[in-house]
Enzyme design. Structure first.
Site, PDB file in Angstrom:
ATOM      1  N   GLU A 115      -5.256  -8.217  -0.312  1.00 27.55           N
ATOM      2  CA  GLU A 115      -5.958  -7.889   0.947  1.00 27.55           C
ATOM      3  C   GLU A 115      -7.401  -7.611   0.595  1.00 27.55           C
ATOM      4  O   GLU A 115      -7.675  -6.758  -0.261  1.00 27.55           O
ATOM      5  CB  GLU A 115      -5.358  -6.669   1.652  1.00 27.55           C
ATOM      6  CG  GLU A 115      -4.068  -6.961   2.367  1.00 27.55           C
ATOM      7  CD  GLU A 115      -3.592  -5.791   3.234  1.00 27.55           C
ATOM      8  OE1 GLU A 115      -4.428  -5.075   3.826  1.00 27.55           O
ATOM      9  OE2 GLU A 115      -2.358  -5.596   3.305  1.00 27.55           O
ATOM     10  N   GLU A 159       0.820  -1.225   0.000  1.00 27.81           N
ATOM     11  CA  GLU A 159       0.000   0.000   0.000  1.00 27.81           C
ATOM     12  C   GLU A 159       0.854   1.276   0.000  1.00 27.81           C
ATOM     13  O   GLU A 159       0.592   2.206   0.768  1.00 27.81           O
ATOM     14  CB  GLU A 159      -0.964  -0.008   1.196  1.00 27.81           C
ATOM     15  CG  GLU A 159      -1.961  -1.144   1.118  1.00 27.81           C
ATOM     16  CD  GLU A 159      -3.098  -1.057   2.134  1.00 27.81           C
ATOM     17  OE1 GLU A 159      -3.078  -0.182   3.019  1.00 27.81           O
ATOM     18  OE2 GLU A 159      -4.023  -1.892   2.030  1.00 27.81           O
TER      19      GLU A 159
HETATM   20  O1  AHR Z   1      -5.179  -5.578   7.212  1.00 31.72           O
HETATM   21  C1  AHR Z   1      -5.106  -4.417   7.953  1.00 31.72           C
HETATM   22  C2  AHR Z   1      -4.372  -3.294   7.226  1.00 31.72           C
HETATM   23  O2  AHR Z   1      -5.147  -2.868   6.143  1.00 31.72           O
HETATM   24  C3  AHR Z   1      -3.050  -3.658   6.578  1.00 31.72           C
HETATM   25  O3  AHR Z   1      -1.993  -3.573   7.461  1.00 31.72           O
HETATM   26  C4  AHR Z   1      -2.914  -2.636   5.505  1.00 31.72           C
HETATM   27  O4  AHR Z   1      -2.168  -3.113   4.408  1.00 31.72           O
HETATM   28  C5  AHR Z   1      -4.345  -2.285   5.153  1.00 31.72           C
HETATM   29  O5  AHR Z   1      -4.529  -0.926   5.113  1.00 31.72           O
END
Ligand code: AHR
Length: 524
Positions: free
Chosen positions: A318, A198
Protein backbone atom coordinates in the site's frame (compact mmCIF):
# COMPACT_ATOMS: atom_id res chain seq x y z
CA UNK A 1 23.42 3.53 -2.01
CA UNK A 2 23.91 6.05 -4.70
CA UNK A 3 23.85 9.45 -3.00
CA UNK A 4 26.44 8.69 -0.35
CA UNK A 5 30.19 8.70 -1.15
CA UNK A 6 30.12 11.05 -4.05
CA UNK A 7 27.92 13.45 -2.15
CA UNK A 8 30.00 13.47 0.96
CA UNK A 9 33.04 14.70 -0.89
CA UNK A 10 31.12 17.31 -2.81
CA UNK A 11 28.70 18.63 -0.23
CA UNK A 12 30.70 21.65 0.84
CA UNK A 13 31.47 22.84 -2.67
CA UNK A 14 27.89 22.42 -3.75
CA UNK A 15 26.51 24.13 -0.68
CA UNK A 16 28.77 27.13 -1.38
CA UNK A 17 27.86 27.18 -5.05
CA UNK A 18 24.18 27.31 -4.16
CA UNK A 19 24.37 29.78 -1.33
CA UNK A 20 23.98 32.53 -3.93
CA UNK A 21 20.51 33.29 -5.32
CA UNK A 22 19.69 30.83 -8.05
CA UNK A 23 19.85 31.90 -11.64
CA UNK A 24 17.67 30.12 -14.16
CA UNK A 25 20.35 27.55 -15.02
CA UNK A 26 23.30 26.27 -13.05
CA UNK A 27 25.38 23.47 -14.60
CA UNK A 28 25.96 21.80 -11.29
CA UNK A 29 24.32 18.43 -11.51
CA UNK A 30 25.90 15.29 -12.85
CA UNK A 31 24.55 11.82 -13.56
CA UNK A 32 26.80 8.93 -14.46
CA UNK A 33 25.42 5.78 -16.05
CA UNK A 34 27.22 2.47 -15.77
CA UNK A 35 25.36 -0.47 -17.30
CA UNK A 36 27.52 -2.92 -15.34
CA UNK A 37 26.06 -1.67 -12.08
CA UNK A 38 22.85 -3.70 -12.20
CA UNK A 39 20.80 -3.68 -9.00
CA UNK A 40 18.28 -6.28 -10.10
CA UNK A 41 15.36 -6.83 -12.44
CA UNK A 42 12.39 -4.48 -12.19
CA UNK A 43 9.76 -7.00 -11.11
CA UNK A 44 6.50 -6.61 -13.04
CA UNK A 45 4.69 -6.87 -9.71
CA UNK A 46 6.04 -3.42 -8.77
CA UNK A 47 3.14 -2.11 -10.86
CA UNK A 48 0.44 -3.76 -8.80
CA UNK A 49 -2.66 -2.04 -7.54
CA UNK A 50 -5.24 -2.51 -4.81
CA UNK A 51 -9.04 -2.62 -4.66
CA UNK A 52 -10.83 -2.49 -1.32
CA UNK A 53 -14.45 -2.61 -0.23
CA UNK A 54 -14.32 1.02 0.73
CA UNK A 55 -16.32 3.98 -0.52
CA UNK A 56 -16.83 3.73 -4.28
CA UNK A 57 -13.82 1.60 -5.17
CA UNK A 58 -15.69 -1.66 -5.76
CA UNK A 59 -19.34 -0.54 -5.96
CA UNK A 60 -19.59 2.30 -8.47
CA UNK A 61 -15.91 1.91 -9.37
CA UNK A 62 -14.96 -1.41 -10.89
CA UNK A 63 -18.40 -2.97 -10.38
CA UNK A 64 -21.56 -1.10 -11.35
CA UNK A 65 -24.44 -3.51 -11.91
CA UNK A 66 -27.07 -2.27 -14.32
CA UNK A 67 -24.99 0.68 -15.55
CA UNK A 68 -25.00 1.24 -19.33
CA UNK A 69 -21.22 1.60 -18.96
CA UNK A 70 -20.85 -1.94 -17.57
CA UNK A 71 -20.65 -5.31 -19.28
CA UNK A 72 -22.98 -8.24 -18.59
CA UNK A 73 -20.98 -9.18 -15.47
CA UNK A 74 -21.39 -5.67 -14.07
CA UNK A 75 -17.77 -4.61 -14.68
CA UNK A 76 -17.32 -1.01 -15.78
CA UNK A 77 -15.83 -1.20 -19.28
CA UNK A 78 -14.31 2.29 -19.15
CA UNK A 79 -12.51 1.44 -15.91
CA UNK A 80 -11.22 -1.84 -17.33
CA UNK A 81 -9.78 -0.02 -20.35
CA UNK A 82 -8.13 2.64 -18.20
CA UNK A 83 -6.70 -0.07 -15.90
CA UNK A 84 -5.17 -1.91 -18.84
CA UNK A 85 -3.64 1.32 -20.17
CA UNK A 86 -2.25 2.04 -16.72
CA UNK A 87 -0.13 -1.11 -17.05
CA UNK A 88 -1.46 -2.66 -13.84
CA UNK A 89 0.02 -6.15 -13.30
CA UNK A 90 -1.58 -7.27 -10.04
CA UNK A 91 -4.65 -6.51 -7.90
CA UNK A 92 -4.78 -6.92 -4.14
CA UNK A 93 -8.23 -7.51 -2.54
CA UNK A 94 -10.51 -7.31 -0.45
CA UNK A 95 -8.63 -4.88 1.81
CA UNK A 96 -7.06 -3.09 3.55
CA UNK A 97 -8.78 -2.57 6.86
CA UNK A 98 -11.90 -4.20 5.42
CA UNK A 99 -10.09 -7.56 5.22
CA UNK A 100 -9.76 -7.74 9.01
CA UNK A 101 -13.53 -8.09 9.48
CA UNK A 102 -14.34 -9.96 6.26
CA UNK A 103 -15.81 -13.45 6.06
CA UNK A 104 -15.17 -14.68 2.50
CA UNK A 105 -18.03 -17.18 2.72
CA UNK A 106 -20.48 -14.22 2.74
CA UNK A 107 -19.40 -13.29 -0.80
CA UNK A 108 -19.96 -16.54 -2.72
CA UNK A 109 -23.01 -18.24 -4.20
CA UNK A 110 -26.18 -16.73 -5.68
CA UNK A 111 -25.86 -12.97 -5.34
CA UNK A 112 -29.40 -12.29 -4.19
CA UNK A 113 -29.00 -14.73 -1.30
CA UNK A 114 -25.79 -13.25 0.07
CA UNK A 115 -26.05 -11.67 3.52
CA UNK A 116 -25.65 -7.92 3.92
CA UNK A 117 -23.22 -7.25 6.77
CA UNK A 118 -21.91 -4.37 8.78
CA UNK A 119 -18.46 -3.29 7.66
CA UNK A 120 -17.03 -2.21 10.98
CA UNK A 121 -13.68 -1.26 9.50
CA UNK A 122 -15.17 1.67 7.63
CA UNK A 123 -18.61 2.09 9.19
CA UNK A 124 -20.46 0.99 6.08
CA UNK A 125 -22.95 -1.60 4.89
CA UNK A 126 -21.50 -4.42 2.78
CA UNK A 127 -23.92 -6.06 0.37
CA UNK A 128 -21.50 -8.87 -0.53
CA UNK A 129 -22.69 -8.73 -4.14
CA UNK A 130 -19.04 -8.59 -5.18
CA UNK A 131 -17.05 -11.51 -3.74
CA UNK A 132 -14.25 -13.97 -4.46
CA UNK A 133 -15.53 -15.27 -7.80
CA UNK A 134 -16.36 -11.78 -9.07
CA UNK A 135 -12.91 -10.52 -8.09
CA UNK A 136 -11.05 -13.42 -9.66
CA UNK A 137 -13.17 -13.19 -12.81
CA UNK A 138 -12.32 -9.50 -12.97
CA UNK A 139 -8.60 -10.21 -12.69
CA UNK A 140 -8.79 -12.78 -15.47
CA UNK A 141 -10.78 -10.38 -17.64
CA UNK A 142 -8.18 -7.62 -17.38
CA UNK A 143 -5.18 -9.96 -17.34
CA UNK A 144 -3.70 -9.20 -13.92
CA UNK A 145 -2.39 -11.43 -11.13
CA UNK A 146 -4.75 -11.68 -8.13
CA UNK A 147 -3.52 -11.25 -4.58
CA UNK A 148 -5.93 -12.14 -1.74
CA UNK A 149 -5.47 -10.86 1.80
CA UNK A 150 -6.79 -13.09 4.60
CA UNK A 151 -8.59 -11.92 7.70
CA UNK A 152 -5.89 -11.99 10.37
CA UNK A 153 -7.81 -9.53 12.55
CA UNK A 154 -11.11 -11.11 13.63
CA UNK A 155 -10.75 -14.19 11.44
CA UNK A 156 -9.46 -17.69 12.14
CA UNK A 157 -6.75 -19.97 10.79
CA UNK A 158 -9.43 -22.33 9.49
CA UNK A 159 -11.22 -19.56 7.54
CA UNK A 160 -7.93 -18.82 5.78
CA UNK A 161 -7.17 -22.47 5.04
CA UNK A 162 -10.65 -23.04 3.61
CA UNK A 163 -10.39 -19.96 1.41
CA UNK A 164 -7.25 -21.39 -0.21
CA UNK A 165 -9.04 -24.72 -0.70
CA UNK A 166 -12.12 -23.06 -2.21
CA UNK A 167 -9.96 -21.18 -4.72
CA UNK A 168 -7.25 -23.69 -5.56
CA UNK A 169 -8.41 -27.26 -4.89
CA UNK A 170 -8.29 -29.38 -8.09
CA UNK A 171 -9.84 -32.51 -6.48
CA UNK A 172 -13.34 -33.43 -5.43
CA UNK A 173 -13.77 -31.87 -2.00
CA UNK A 174 -16.85 -30.16 -0.64
CA UNK A 175 -15.23 -26.73 -1.06
CA UNK A 176 -14.11 -27.48 -4.62
CA UNK A 177 -17.66 -28.66 -5.38
CA UNK A 178 -18.99 -25.43 -3.98
CA UNK A 179 -16.68 -23.44 -6.28
CA UNK A 180 -17.84 -25.49 -9.26
CA UNK A 181 -21.47 -25.00 -8.28
CA UNK A 182 -20.75 -21.26 -8.23
CA UNK A 183 -19.60 -21.47 -11.85
CA UNK A 184 -15.87 -22.12 -11.76
CA UNK A 185 -14.79 -25.60 -12.83
CA UNK A 186 -11.00 -25.23 -12.83
CA UNK A 187 -9.12 -24.04 -9.77
CA UNK A 188 -8.44 -20.33 -9.73
CA UNK A 189 -4.85 -21.08 -8.69
CA UNK A 190 -4.44 -17.92 -6.65
CA UNK A 191 -0.73 -17.71 -5.98
CA UNK A 192 -0.32 -14.66 -3.73
CA UNK A 193 -1.87 -14.59 -0.24
CA UNK A 194 -1.43 -11.85 2.34
CA UNK A 195 -1.28 -12.96 5.98
CA UNK A 196 -3.43 -10.05 7.13
CA UNK A 197 -3.45 -6.29 6.81
CA UNK A 198 -1.80 -3.67 9.05
CA UNK A 199 -2.15 -5.80 12.18
CA UNK A 200 0.44 -3.49 13.80
CA UNK A 201 -2.05 -0.59 13.76
CA UNK A 202 -4.41 0.11 16.68
CA UNK A 203 -6.99 1.20 14.07
CA UNK A 204 -7.17 -2.38 12.77
CA UNK A 205 -9.99 -4.75 13.76
CA UNK A 206 -8.22 -7.48 15.71
CA UNK A 207 -5.00 -5.45 16.16
CA UNK A 208 -2.34 -7.56 17.88
CA UNK A 209 1.10 -7.21 19.33
CA UNK A 210 3.95 -8.61 17.23
CA UNK A 211 4.22 -11.89 19.15
CA UNK A 212 0.50 -12.64 18.95
CA UNK A 213 0.37 -11.71 15.28
CA UNK A 214 3.37 -13.85 14.42
CA UNK A 215 1.91 -16.83 16.31
CA UNK A 216 -1.37 -16.52 14.40
CA UNK A 217 0.30 -15.92 11.04
CA UNK A 218 2.63 -18.89 11.43
CA UNK A 219 -0.25 -21.29 12.03
CA UNK A 220 -2.26 -19.71 9.21
CA UNK A 221 0.71 -20.03 6.85
CA UNK A 222 1.24 -23.70 7.68
CA UNK A 223 -2.45 -24.53 7.31
CA UNK A 224 -2.79 -22.58 4.05
CA UNK A 225 0.25 -24.36 2.62
CA UNK A 226 -1.36 -27.71 3.47
CA UNK A 227 -4.23 -26.68 1.20
CA UNK A 228 -1.82 -25.59 -1.56
CA UNK A 229 1.91 -25.85 -1.07
CA UNK A 230 2.68 -23.71 -4.13
CA UNK A 231 1.28 -20.44 -2.74
CA UNK A 232 3.40 -17.37 -1.94
CA UNK A 233 2.81 -15.68 1.40
CA UNK A 234 3.14 -12.04 2.40
CA UNK A 235 3.49 -11.25 6.11
CA UNK A 236 1.99 -8.06 7.50
CA UNK A 237 5.01 -5.84 8.12
CA UNK A 238 5.11 -2.22 9.18
CA UNK A 239 2.38 0.29 8.54
CA UNK A 240 2.51 2.01 11.89
CA UNK A 241 5.28 4.61 11.85
CA UNK A 242 3.70 6.78 14.53
CA UNK A 243 6.24 8.37 16.90
CA UNK A 244 6.97 6.09 19.82
CA UNK A 245 5.83 2.90 18.10
CA UNK A 246 8.62 0.34 17.69
CA UNK A 247 8.11 -0.46 14.01
CA UNK A 248 11.57 -1.98 13.73
CA UNK A 249 10.78 -4.33 16.61
CA UNK A 250 7.55 -5.41 14.87
CA UNK A 251 9.43 -6.51 11.76
CA UNK A 252 12.17 -8.20 13.79
CA UNK A 253 9.65 -10.40 15.59
CA UNK A 254 7.63 -11.14 12.46
CA UNK A 255 10.71 -12.08 10.46
CA UNK A 256 12.25 -14.15 13.21
CA UNK A 257 9.10 -16.23 13.69
CA UNK A 258 7.94 -16.43 10.08
CA UNK A 259 11.21 -16.59 8.16
CA UNK A 260 10.69 -20.28 7.37
CA UNK A 261 7.24 -19.72 5.82
CA UNK A 262 6.98 -16.34 4.12
CA UNK A 263 8.09 -15.06 0.73
CA UNK A 264 7.49 -11.34 1.35
CA UNK A 265 7.10 -8.93 4.21
CA UNK A 266 4.90 -5.92 3.54
CA UNK A 267 5.45 -2.20 4.08
CA UNK A 268 2.76 0.49 3.83
CA UNK A 269 3.33 4.24 3.55
CA UNK A 270 0.96 7.13 2.85
CA UNK A 271 2.35 10.62 2.53
CA UNK A 272 0.98 14.17 2.39
CA UNK A 273 1.79 17.85 2.18
CA UNK A 274 -0.43 19.27 4.95
CA UNK A 275 1.79 22.29 5.64
CA UNK A 276 2.09 23.10 1.95
CA UNK A 277 5.86 22.88 1.64
CA UNK A 278 6.63 21.37 -1.73
CA UNK A 279 10.33 20.63 -1.29
CA UNK A 280 9.74 19.11 2.14
CA UNK A 281 6.93 16.98 0.71
CA UNK A 282 9.21 15.54 -1.95
CA UNK A 283 11.97 14.90 0.58
CA UNK A 284 9.97 12.00 1.99
CA UNK A 285 12.06 9.76 -0.27
CA UNK A 286 14.54 9.68 2.62
CA UNK A 287 11.94 7.90 4.76
CA UNK A 288 11.05 5.51 1.95
CA UNK A 289 14.69 4.60 1.36
CA UNK A 290 15.29 4.27 5.11
CA UNK A 291 12.30 2.00 5.67
CA UNK A 292 13.22 -0.26 2.78
CA UNK A 293 16.88 -0.46 3.78
CA UNK A 294 16.12 -1.16 7.45
CA UNK A 295 13.79 -4.03 6.51
CA UNK A 296 16.28 -5.29 3.94
CA UNK A 297 18.87 -5.49 6.73
CA UNK A 298 16.39 -7.21 9.01
CA UNK A 299 15.64 -9.81 6.34
CA UNK A 300 19.35 -10.46 6.02
CA UNK A 301 19.75 -10.74 9.79
CA UNK A 302 16.88 -13.23 10.01
CA UNK A 303 18.26 -15.28 7.13
CA UNK A 304 21.75 -15.45 8.63
CA UNK A 305 20.40 -17.55 11.48
CA UNK A 306 18.35 -19.90 9.27
CA UNK A 307 19.97 -23.16 8.09
CA UNK A 308 18.32 -23.04 4.64
CA UNK A 309 17.32 -19.43 4.24
CA UNK A 310 14.19 -18.86 2.21
CA UNK A 311 14.37 -15.85 -0.12
CA UNK A 312 12.25 -13.02 1.34
CA UNK A 313 11.41 -9.81 -0.52
CA UNK A 314 9.58 -6.63 0.41
CA UNK A 315 6.02 -6.12 -0.84
CA UNK A 316 5.27 -2.40 -0.62
CA UNK A 317 1.62 -3.33 -0.91
CA UNK A 318 0.00 0.00 0.00
CA UNK A 319 1.45 3.35 -1.00
CA UNK A 320 0.15 6.69 -2.18
CA UNK A 321 -0.49 10.33 -1.33
CA UNK A 322 -3.40 10.45 1.12
CA UNK A 323 -4.04 13.27 3.58
CA UNK A 324 -7.03 15.38 2.51
CA UNK A 325 -10.04 13.11 2.07
CA UNK A 326 -10.99 10.98 5.03
CA UNK A 327 -13.84 8.47 5.38
CA UNK A 328 -17.20 9.56 6.71
CA UNK A 329 -19.23 7.46 9.08
CA UNK A 330 -22.48 7.12 7.17
CA UNK A 331 -23.85 3.62 7.15
CA UNK A 332 -24.61 3.14 3.49
CA UNK A 333 -23.33 1.44 0.36
CA UNK A 334 -21.29 3.56 -2.00
CA UNK A 335 -20.61 6.45 0.36
CA UNK A 336 -17.85 8.68 -0.88
CA UNK A 337 -14.88 7.87 1.33
CA UNK A 338 -11.28 8.89 0.65
CA UNK A 339 -12.00 10.61 -2.68
CA UNK A 340 -8.74 12.50 -3.03
CA UNK A 341 -8.57 14.96 -5.90
CA UNK A 342 -4.93 14.79 -6.96
CA UNK A 343 -2.89 17.73 -8.15
CA UNK A 344 0.33 18.13 -10.12
CA UNK A 345 2.67 17.90 -7.11
CA UNK A 346 1.01 14.60 -6.14
CA UNK A 347 1.82 13.30 -9.62
CA UNK A 348 5.48 14.17 -8.99
CA UNK A 349 5.30 12.28 -5.69
CA UNK A 350 4.46 9.10 -7.64
CA UNK A 351 7.93 9.19 -9.16
CA UNK A 352 9.54 9.62 -5.74
CA UNK A 353 8.00 6.30 -4.64
CA UNK A 354 8.76 4.55 -7.93
CA UNK A 355 12.35 5.78 -8.00
CA UNK A 356 12.86 4.38 -4.54
CA UNK A 357 11.36 1.02 -5.55
CA UNK A 358 13.56 0.84 -8.66
CA UNK A 359 16.67 1.79 -6.66
CA UNK A 360 15.88 -1.17 -4.38
CA UNK A 361 14.78 -3.56 -7.12
CA UNK A 362 16.88 -6.34 -5.59
CA UNK A 363 14.59 -6.45 -2.54
CA UNK A 364 11.34 -4.62 -3.39
CA UNK A 365 9.66 -7.13 -5.68
CA UNK A 366 6.03 -6.18 -5.30
CA UNK A 367 4.23 -2.87 -4.82
CA UNK A 368 0.55 -1.96 -4.89
CA UNK A 369 -0.66 1.57 -5.34
CA UNK A 370 -3.63 2.20 -3.06
CA UNK A 371 -6.09 2.22 -4.72
CA UNK A 372 -7.42 1.79 -8.27
CA UNK A 373 -10.69 3.69 -8.60
CA UNK A 374 -12.33 6.62 -6.74
CA UNK A 375 -10.74 5.83 -3.36
CA UNK A 376 -7.29 7.55 -3.33
CA UNK A 377 -7.04 6.53 -6.96
CA UNK A 378 -5.76 7.44 -10.42
CA UNK A 379 -9.16 6.69 -12.03
CA UNK A 380 -12.30 8.56 -10.98
CA UNK A 381 -15.85 7.71 -12.02
CA UNK A 382 -19.39 8.90 -11.75
CA UNK A 383 -22.55 7.40 -13.23
CA UNK A 384 -21.90 9.09 -16.58
CA UNK A 385 -18.21 8.43 -17.12
CA UNK A 386 -14.74 8.83 -15.73
CA UNK A 387 -11.63 10.98 -15.79
CA UNK A 388 -7.95 10.35 -15.26
CA UNK A 389 -6.35 11.98 -12.24
CA UNK A 390 -2.96 13.68 -12.50
CA UNK A 391 -1.19 10.73 -10.84
CA UNK A 392 -2.27 8.38 -13.63
CA UNK A 393 0.37 9.52 -16.11
CA UNK A 394 3.67 8.85 -14.30
CA UNK A 395 2.31 5.50 -13.10
CA UNK A 396 1.51 4.45 -16.66
CA UNK A 397 4.91 5.54 -17.97
CA UNK A 398 6.98 3.82 -15.28
CA UNK A 399 5.01 0.59 -15.81
CA UNK A 400 6.63 0.37 -19.26
CA UNK A 401 9.94 -0.25 -17.49
CA UNK A 402 8.94 -3.62 -16.03
CA UNK A 403 11.41 -6.47 -16.59
CA UNK A 404 14.22 -4.04 -17.31
CA UNK A 405 17.43 -4.00 -15.28
CA UNK A 406 17.54 -1.40 -12.54
CA UNK A 407 20.85 0.49 -12.62
CA UNK A 408 22.76 2.03 -9.76
CA UNK A 409 23.45 5.45 -11.29
CA UNK A 410 25.76 7.96 -9.69
CA UNK A 411 24.06 11.29 -9.00
CA UNK A 412 25.45 14.59 -7.84
CA UNK A 413 23.11 17.53 -7.50
CA UNK A 414 22.74 20.64 -5.36
CA UNK A 415 21.47 19.78 -1.92
CA UNK A 416 18.91 21.14 0.49
CA UNK A 417 17.74 20.56 4.04
CA UNK A 418 13.97 20.91 3.99
CA UNK A 419 13.45 20.52 7.72
CA UNK A 420 16.90 21.09 9.13
CA UNK A 421 17.51 17.33 9.00
CA UNK A 422 19.74 15.36 6.66
CA UNK A 423 20.60 17.02 3.37
CA UNK A 424 19.40 15.52 0.14
CA UNK A 425 19.92 16.29 -3.54
CA UNK A 426 17.35 18.16 -5.61
CA UNK A 427 17.49 15.46 -8.24
CA UNK A 428 15.83 12.19 -7.29
CA UNK A 429 16.91 9.63 -9.89
CA UNK A 430 16.47 6.04 -10.92
CA UNK A 431 17.39 4.27 -14.14
CA UNK A 432 16.52 1.09 -15.98
CA UNK A 433 18.32 -0.61 -18.82
CA UNK A 434 17.20 -2.76 -21.69
CA UNK A 435 20.39 -4.49 -22.92
CA UNK A 436 18.77 -5.78 -26.11
CA UNK A 437 17.55 -2.37 -27.24
CA UNK A 438 20.64 -0.79 -25.62
CA UNK A 439 18.37 1.84 -24.13
CA UNK A 440 18.54 3.46 -20.72
CA UNK A 441 15.43 5.05 -19.21
CA UNK A 442 16.66 7.79 -16.90
CA UNK A 443 13.89 8.82 -14.47
CA UNK A 444 14.68 12.26 -13.07
CA UNK A 445 12.54 14.14 -10.57
CA UNK A 446 13.68 17.73 -10.07
CA UNK A 447 12.20 18.59 -6.70
CA UNK A 448 13.50 22.14 -6.63
CA UNK A 449 10.49 24.41 -6.61
CA UNK A 450 12.32 27.23 -8.39
CA UNK A 451 15.56 26.00 -10.02
CA UNK A 452 16.05 24.47 -13.41
CA UNK A 453 19.04 22.17 -13.13
CA UNK A 454 21.49 21.93 -15.99
CA UNK A 455 22.95 18.44 -15.83
CA UNK A 456 25.84 16.63 -17.42
CA UNK A 457 24.89 13.03 -18.25
CA UNK A 458 27.76 10.68 -18.92
CA UNK A 459 28.10 7.03 -19.71
CA UNK A 460 31.05 5.35 -18.01
CA UNK A 461 31.87 3.32 -21.10
CA UNK A 462 30.99 4.45 -24.57
CA UNK A 463 28.91 7.11 -26.19
CA UNK A 464 25.26 8.03 -25.70
CA UNK A 465 23.41 8.92 -28.86
CA UNK A 466 22.47 12.62 -28.73
CA UNK A 467 19.07 11.76 -30.24
CA UNK A 468 17.04 11.20 -27.08
CA UNK A 469 13.41 10.54 -26.33
CA UNK A 470 12.05 12.96 -23.73
CA UNK A 471 8.90 12.21 -21.74
CA UNK A 472 8.12 15.10 -19.44
CA UNK A 473 5.49 16.04 -16.88
CA UNK A 474 5.50 19.73 -16.04
CA UNK A 475 2.94 22.32 -15.03
CA UNK A 476 3.46 25.88 -13.78
CA UNK A 477 0.89 25.39 -11.07
CA UNK A 478 1.80 22.76 -8.48
CA UNK A 479 -1.82 22.62 -7.40
CA UNK A 480 -3.35 22.05 -10.86
CA UNK A 481 -6.01 19.32 -10.71
CA UNK A 482 -8.31 17.41 -13.03
CA UNK A 483 -12.05 16.86 -12.97
CA UNK A 484 -14.82 15.51 -15.22
CA UNK A 485 -14.47 16.95 -18.70
CA UNK A 486 -11.21 18.66 -17.79
CA UNK A 487 -8.45 16.09 -17.42
CA UNK A 488 -5.95 17.31 -19.99
CA UNK A 489 -4.18 20.01 -17.96
CA UNK A 490 -1.51 17.86 -16.38
CA UNK A 491 -0.46 15.64 -19.24
CA UNK A 492 2.99 14.50 -20.33
CA UNK A 493 4.70 15.80 -23.46
CA UNK A 494 6.79 13.46 -25.57
CA UNK A 495 9.36 14.38 -28.16
CA UNK A 496 12.70 13.42 -29.66
CA UNK A 497 15.47 15.97 -29.24
CA UNK A 498 19.12 16.28 -30.12
CA UNK A 499 21.07 16.97 -26.96
CA UNK A 500 24.30 18.95 -26.87
CA UNK A 501 27.18 16.48 -26.72
CA UNK A 502 30.60 16.92 -25.20
CA UNK A 503 32.79 13.85 -25.62
CA UNK A 504 30.81 10.93 -24.25
CA UNK A 505 28.60 13.25 -22.15
CA UNK A 506 25.33 15.02 -22.94
CA UNK A 507 23.74 18.10 -21.41
CA UNK A 508 20.14 18.34 -20.35
CA UNK A 509 18.38 20.92 -18.20
CA UNK A 510 15.72 19.46 -15.95
CA UNK A 511 13.06 22.13 -15.41
CA UNK A 512 12.10 23.14 -11.88
CA UNK A 513 9.44 20.91 -10.27
CA UNK A 514 9.26 18.42 -13.09
CA UNK A 515 9.53 14.74 -13.86
CA UNK A 516 11.55 13.80 -16.93
CA UNK A 517 12.16 10.36 -18.35
CA UNK A 518 15.02 10.44 -20.83
CA UNK A 519 15.23 7.52 -23.20
CA UNK A 520 18.90 7.26 -24.09
CA UNK A 521 20.34 4.94 -26.68
CA UNK A 522 23.88 3.76 -25.98
CA UNK A 523 26.27 3.21 -28.86
CA UNK A 524 27.30 -0.43 -29.45
O1 AHR B 1 -6.11 2.30 1.59
C1 AHR B 1 -6.86 2.81 2.63
C2 AHR B 1 -6.53 2.16 3.97
O2 AHR B 1 -5.24 2.54 4.35
C3 AHR B 1 -6.46 0.65 3.99
O3 AHR B 1 -7.70 0.07 4.19
C4 AHR B 1 -5.57 0.37 5.15
O4 AHR B 1 -4.85 -0.83 4.99
C5 AHR B 1 -4.68 1.60 5.22
O5 AHR B 1 -4.61 2.09 6.50
Amino acid sequence: MMFTMFHLTRTLAIALAFAAPASAQQPAARIKIDTDRVIGEVDPLLFGNFTEHLGRCIYGGIFDEGSPLSDAAGFRKDVMAATRDLGVTMLRWPGGNFASGYDWTDGIGPRDQRPPRRDDAWGALESNRFGTDEFLTYCERIGVTPYLCINAGLGTVDMARKWVEYCNEPGDTALARMRRKNGRQQPWNVKYWGLGNEIDGPWQLGHKNAEDYATFALEAAKAMRRADESIKLIASGSSNFRPGYDWIGWNRTVLEKLKGEIDYISLHTYIGNPDNKFEKFLAISRDLDDRIEVVQGQIKAAQLTAPNPRPISIAFDEWNVWYRARGGSEFEIGRTGLEENYNFEDALAMSMFLNSFVRHANVVRMANLAQLVNVIAPIFTNKQGMYLQTIYFPLAEYAKQKNRQALDVQVESPQYKPDGGRALGYLDVSATWDPRARTVFLNVLNRSEKMDLATRIANVEGRISPQAGVWQLYHDDLKATHTFGDDRKVRPTEKTVTLAANGNALSYTFPKHSLTILKLKLAD
